[in-house]
Design an enzyme around this catalytic site. Structure first.
Site, short mmCIF file in Angstrom:
data_model
loop_
_atom_site.label_atom_id
_atom_site.label_comp_id
_atom_site.label_asym_id
_atom_site.label_seq_id
_atom_site.Cartn_x
_atom_site.Cartn_y
_atom_site.Cartn_z
CG HIS A 193 -1.83 -1.16 1.32
ND1 HIS A 193 -1.41 -2.42 1.68
CD2 HIS A 193 -3.17 -1.27 1.12
CE1 HIS A 193 -2.45 -3.26 1.69
NE2 HIS A 193 -3.52 -2.58 1.36
CG HIS A 246 -12.16 -2.35 2.05
ND1 HIS A 246 -11.92 -3.47 1.31
CD2 HIS A 246 -10.93 -1.84 2.36
CE1 HIS A 246 -10.61 -3.66 1.19
NE2 HIS A 246 -9.98 -2.67 1.80
CD GLU A 262 -7.21 -4.41 -0.41
OE1 GLU A 262 -6.42 -3.52 -0.11
OE2 GLU A 262 -7.89 -5.01 0.45
C1 DHB Z 1 -8.33 -0.67 5.72
C2 DHB Z 1 -8.46 -1.78 4.87
C3 DHB Z 1 -7.44 -2.12 4.01
O1 DHB Z 1 -7.50 -3.15 3.13
C4 DHB Z 1 -6.28 -1.40 4.00
O2 DHB Z 1 -5.29 -1.79 3.20
C5 DHB Z 1 -6.14 -0.29 4.84
C6 DHB Z 1 -7.16 0.06 5.69
C7 DHB Z 1 -9.39 -0.29 6.65
O3 DHB Z 1 -10.52 -0.75 6.50
O4 DHB Z 1 -9.11 0.44 7.61
FE FE Z 2 -5.69 -3.08 1.72
#
Ligand code: DHB
Ligand code: FE
Length: 288
Positions: free
Chosen positions: A56, A191, A238
């Site tokens: 990331h 998400h 993802e």
């Molecule tokens: C969150 C989820 C993720 O996949 C990530 O890489 C960073 C943060 C989250 O939901 O906080």
């Molecule tokens: Fe992530």
């Protein structure tokens, strides 16, 4: 190849483990959901885990964004994501298997970037903690990191990820040493962390995906990147990394356990564990 694990990698899951909060009311349902899978995995320890994940912009900058890459190092330090590195062991590599996989995949027309040095972020360390929350001084297995670009458009298609997984499975099975290998597919579920739809959770889509990853991965491979982003959110894409794991496992699998929980941070979190029954054991269980 002995099993495949799909799991979310939300950084807060790692923080909850690191700060002893797994029994708190917010976290307990999530970790209770993991327990049967963890017990089963503890009894089926792999020598090496191939962990399909995305960085990331922590260990790998955005100056160069390969679609796919494999780590070939002897070991991988834990990345500092702004609060200091997580208090978990460094990750031991499996360079001979890594080099074999790079060669086999390049020969199968997947142009894999090679990471000879790499710091691993929550995308890899949180799934390791989901598998093994209390590693002590060392993780129970060596690791081959397999990186997928899910951050920058155009991400590889779901179909390409599934095809990569099939080739990865063949490559693992052709490794001459007798190793027990597990494959992790990480990230998801639905998400979206920013923008107008921040906080998006699409449970019907997630439940469909959890079902079809076992029974009809081709239908998931047929979805476009726009389908993933529309249905599962900007970060929900993802989920294409689960298809790499699923492709590697092949056709003869059994679901050991799964669990789905909302919310974890802003995210729908899930785990799905599959035992590999088939592999290439001609005359063995696959043929029975
Ligand atoms: C969150 C989820 C993720 O996949 C990530 O890489 C960073 C943060 C989250 O939901 O906080
Ligand atoms: Fe992530």
């Amino acid at each position: 190849m002995i099993w495949g694990l799909a799991t979310s990698h939300v950084p807060a899951i790692g923080a909850a483990i690191d700060h002893d909060k797994t029994e708190d009311s917010y976290w307990k349902p999530l970790f209770d959901g993991y327990a049967p899978a963890r017990r089963w995995m503890a009894e089926h320890r792999p020598d090496v885990a191939v962990i399909v994940y995305n960085d990331h912009a922590n260990g790998v900058g955005m100056d160069l964004v390969p679609a796919f890459g494999i780590g070939t190092a002897e070991s991988y330090e834990v990345a500092d994501e702004g609060w200091g590195p997580r208090p978990v062991p460094a990750v031991t590599g499996a360079p001979e298997l890594s080099e074999h996989l790079v060669r086999e995949l390049v020969d199968s027309s997947f142009d894999i970037a090679t990471f000879n040095r790499l710091r691993v972020d929550h995308g890899l360390t949180v799934p390791l903690s989901v598998y093994c929350p209390d590693p002590g001084d060392a993780w129970p297995c060596a690791v081959v990191p397999l990186l997928v670009n899910v951050l920058q458009y155009p991400q590889p298609t779901a179909a390409r990820c599934y095809a990569l997984g099939r080739a990865l499975g063949r490559a693992i099975r052709s490794f001459p040493q007798d190793l027990k290998v597990a494959v992790f597919g990480t990230g998801g579920m639905s998400h979206q962390l920013a923008g107008a739809r921040a906080g998006l959770i699409n449970e019907p889509f997630d439940r469909m995906f959890l079902e079809e990853i076992e029974h009809d991965p081709e239908s998931l491979a047929a979805l476009s990147r726009e389908d993933y982003i529309e249905q599962a959110g900007t970060e929900g894409i993802e989920l294409i990394m689960w298809l790499v794991m699923r492709g590697a496992l092949g056709d003869n699998i059994a679901r050991v356990h799964d669990t789905y929980h909302v919310p974890v941070s802003n995210t729908a979190a899930a785990l799905a564990l599959f035992e590999n029954l088939g592999d290439e054991e001609i005359g063995g269980r696959a043929a029975a």
